[in-house]
Scaffold this motif. Structure first.
Motif, short mmCIF file in Angstrom:
data_model
loop_
_atom_site.label_atom_id
_atom_site.label_comp_id
_atom_site.label_asym_id
_atom_site.label_seq_id
_atom_site.Cartn_x
_atom_site.Cartn_y
_atom_site.Cartn_z
N GLU A 140 40.43 84.35 -79.88
CA GLU A 140 40.49 82.92 -80.22
C GLU A 140 40.83 82.71 -81.69
OE1 GLU A 140 36.22 84.20 -80.63
OE2 GLU A 140 37.73 84.46 -79.07
N ARG A 141 40.30 83.57 -82.55
CA ARG A 141 40.62 83.50 -83.99
C ARG A 141 42.08 83.85 -84.23
NH1 ARG A 141 38.37 88.06 -85.82
NH2 ARG A 141 40.40 88.96 -85.51
N ASP A 142 42.54 84.93 -83.61
CA ASP A 142 43.93 85.36 -83.78
C ASP A 142 44.90 84.30 -83.29
OD1 ASP A 142 42.89 87.71 -84.78
OD2 ASP A 142 43.29 88.87 -82.95
N ALA A 162 47.56 82.29 -85.62
CA ALA A 162 48.98 82.40 -85.29
C ALA A 162 49.61 81.02 -85.15
CB ALA A 162 49.17 83.21 -84.00
N LEU A 163 48.89 80.08 -84.51
CA LEU A 163 49.41 78.73 -84.35
C LEU A 163 49.51 78.03 -85.70
CD1 LEU A 163 50.40 76.53 -82.43
CD2 LEU A 163 48.01 75.88 -82.04
N LEU A 184 51.32 86.20 -78.57
CA LEU A 184 50.93 85.06 -79.40
C LEU A 184 52.14 84.41 -80.06
CD1 LEU A 184 47.56 86.23 -81.00
CD2 LEU A 184 47.94 84.87 -78.93
N GLU A 185 53.14 85.21 -80.45
CA GLU A 185 54.36 84.62 -81.01
C GLU A 185 55.04 83.71 -80.00
OE1 GLU A 185 56.84 87.83 -82.41
OE2 GLU A 185 55.60 88.16 -84.18
N ARG A 186 55.14 84.17 -78.78
CA ARG A 186 55.81 83.38 -77.74
C ARG A 186 54.98 82.15 -77.35
NH1 ARG A 186 59.86 84.04 -73.87
NH2 ARG A 186 59.97 82.05 -72.79
N LEU A 187 53.68 82.34 -77.17
CA LEU A 187 52.82 81.21 -76.81
C LEU A 187 52.86 80.11 -77.86
CD1 LEU A 187 49.58 82.89 -75.39
CD2 LEU A 187 51.23 81.50 -74.14
N THR A 188 52.71 80.49 -79.13
CA THR A 188 52.67 79.49 -80.19
C THR A 188 54.02 78.79 -80.33
OG1 THR A 188 53.03 81.21 -81.87
CG2 THR A 188 50.75 80.55 -81.44
N GLN A 189 55.12 79.53 -80.18
CA GLN A 189 56.44 78.88 -80.27
C GLN A 189 56.62 77.90 -79.11
OE1 GLN A 189 58.92 79.44 -82.90
NE2 GLN A 189 59.27 77.43 -82.00
#
Length: 169
Positions: free
Chosen positions: A51-53, A57-58, A152-157
């Motif tokens: 959850e922190r990461d 990232a977001l 996380l890169e893909r989710l946040t994008q």
């Protein structure tokens, strides 16, 4: 010829400046600030620190792709939600009925509120992405770091595209 170059630069500058609050990434917003609230980790399998990461990232991606300022409260745009899935599953099998390839899937539900444009809300919008890796490897160390980073890169994008770029489906 020298003057032609200056005229060209002037015309390009005027065109860019006349476009208003757009960016080269396609993000358009009148907002000045954003906040990312804690994303609860409600997945059946809880990965400590995820959850922190995810939150970091977001925040980092929004700061890198927009001119919005990060605030801890009272943001013009506010993100929140929960991590709903952290799952490892086999995707292909060998002749000996063992996993030839495994897949880590992470899914989140996002609530997005834009206080400057009420029609831009997202409520419980689901996003997920996965990372495939060889079945003979365990998801530890560098393999795990790589998997988390790529997901996380893909989710946040995808979240930024859906919330700030109006690329919603």
């Amino acid at each position: 010829m020298k003057y032609l170059k200056h005229i060209y630069l002037l015309v390009v500058s005027i065109i860019i400046l006349s476009c208003g609050p757009y960016s080269l990434t396609g993000i358009q917003t009148d907002a000045k600030t954003f906040q990312v609230n804690r994303f609860e980790n409600n997945a059946p399998t809880v990965e400590p620190g995820l959850e922190r990461d995810f939150k970091l990232a977001l925040e980092d991606l929004i700061q890198n792709q927009t001119n919005l300022s990060l605030v801890t409260s009272g943001g013009d745009v506010v993100y929140g939600g929960e991590i709903t899935t952290y799952q490892i599953s086999p995707t292909t099998a060998t002749k000996k009925s063992t996993a030839a390839q495994n897949r880590l899937t992470i899914a989140v539900k996002v609530d997005f509120h834009n206080t400057r444009k009420e029609s831009d809300h997202l409520d419980n919008k689901s996003f997920s992405f996965y990372y495939d890796y060889p079945g003979n490897l365990q998801l530890i160390g560098r393999q795990k770091t790589t998997a988390h980073t790529e997901i996380l890169e893909r989710l946040t994008q995808d979240i930024i595209n859906a919330s700030l770029s109006n690329w919603q489906d």
